[in-house]
Design a protein around this motif. Structure first.
Motif, short mmCIF file in Angstrom:
data_model
loop_
_atom_site.label_atom_id
_atom_site.label_comp_id
_atom_site.label_asym_id
_atom_site.label_seq_id
_atom_site.Cartn_x
_atom_site.Cartn_y
_atom_site.Cartn_z
N LYS A 52 -5.74 44.06 -13.91
CA LYS A 52 -5.99 44.43 -12.52
C LYS A 52 -4.68 44.78 -11.81
O LYS A 52 -4.62 45.76 -11.06
N TYR A 64 -15.67 44.57 -8.10
CA TYR A 64 -16.26 43.31 -8.53
C TYR A 64 -17.77 43.46 -8.51
O TYR A 64 -18.36 43.81 -7.48
N PRO A 99 -10.53 38.41 -5.11
CA PRO A 99 -10.42 39.84 -4.77
C PRO A 99 -9.37 40.08 -3.69
O PRO A 99 -9.12 39.22 -2.83
N ASP A 100 -8.76 41.25 -3.74
CA ASP A 100 -7.86 41.69 -2.69
C ASP A 100 -8.66 42.43 -1.62
O ASP A 100 -9.80 42.85 -1.84
N ASP A 103 -10.31 45.81 -2.56
CA ASP A 103 -11.24 45.88 -3.69
C ASP A 103 -12.67 46.11 -3.19
O ASP A 103 -13.01 45.80 -2.05
N SER A 105 -16.93 45.53 -3.85
CA SER A 105 -17.82 44.52 -4.42
C SER A 105 -19.26 45.01 -4.39
O SER A 105 -19.67 45.72 -3.46
#
Length: 201
Positions: A52, A64, A99-100, A103, A105
């Motif tokens: 990642k 994600y 998660p950043d 990112d 989802s």
């Protein structure tokens, strides 16, 4: 799939020829096989975290894709909060792969990341042609996702050090199937030339 417009209601997401999918790694592991999954899942989590980091450095979008674990009123942030703060078995994995902000989802109701989710629309707007699949379980959610990606003509990478099933034998069988039938590249994540994937349009 026909694309009517390049505009996503004024908020078009990133555009990249490749996307990294992290499947079911935000997971409490509070199921009967959970203790067996913990150690090998932690091992692949470290590889996924490294992959990642490399992907983010090249502006490869990270998606994600997560099960809702029967929490039909939940969203992804609630699932993440549960895994981080409720003292569950999977907490160290969630901490490692938190998660950043940038990112994406997707919450899924069944095994495949494509079934009854927004993933296909998201990938269309991202203009992704190649998918890197990581996560659990290699012989279930990763495999079902790979099948659905294959019939949609995506090029597939399923790095062998970034997926795991309930046993090493199940993992090996799933990887062999995806390599043979779905034409997936299954070499370790460190062998994936991300720079080449980004420039191969």
């Amino acid at each position: 799939m026909a694309q009517a417009s390049d505009d996503l209601h004024g908020n078009a997401p990133d555009s990249a020829p490749v996307a990294l999918l992290i499947i079911d790694m935000i997971n409490d592991l509070e199921f009967p096989e959970g203790p067996d999954f913990l150690e090998p899942t932690l091992q692949i989590a470290n590889h996924i975290a490294d992959l990642k980091q490399r992907a983010k450095a090249l502006n490869i979008p990270v998606v994600y894709v997560n099960d809702n674990f029967g929490r039909w009123r939940s969203d992804f942030n609630e699932v993440l909060d549960h895994c981080l703060n409720d003292g569950v078995r999977g907490q160290p994995i969630a901490e490692l792969l938190r998660p950043d902000a940038g990112d994406y989802s997707v919450l899924k109701p069944k095994n495949s990341a494509f079934y009854a989710t927004t993933l296909e629309t998201l990938l269309t707007y991202l203009k992704a042609k190649t998918l890197i699949l990581t996560g659990i379980s290699a012989d279930a959610c990763v495999l079902f996702t790979a099948n659905d990606a294959y019939v949609r003509d995506y090029k597939l990478f399923v790095p062998e050090d970034c997926v795991v099933a309930a046993s090493p034998a199940y993992t090996a069988e799933a990887l062999a199937y995806m390599k043979r039938v779905l034409k997936a590249e299954t070499t370790p994540s460190t062998a994936i030339n991300l720079e080449k994937l980004v420039t191969d349009v």
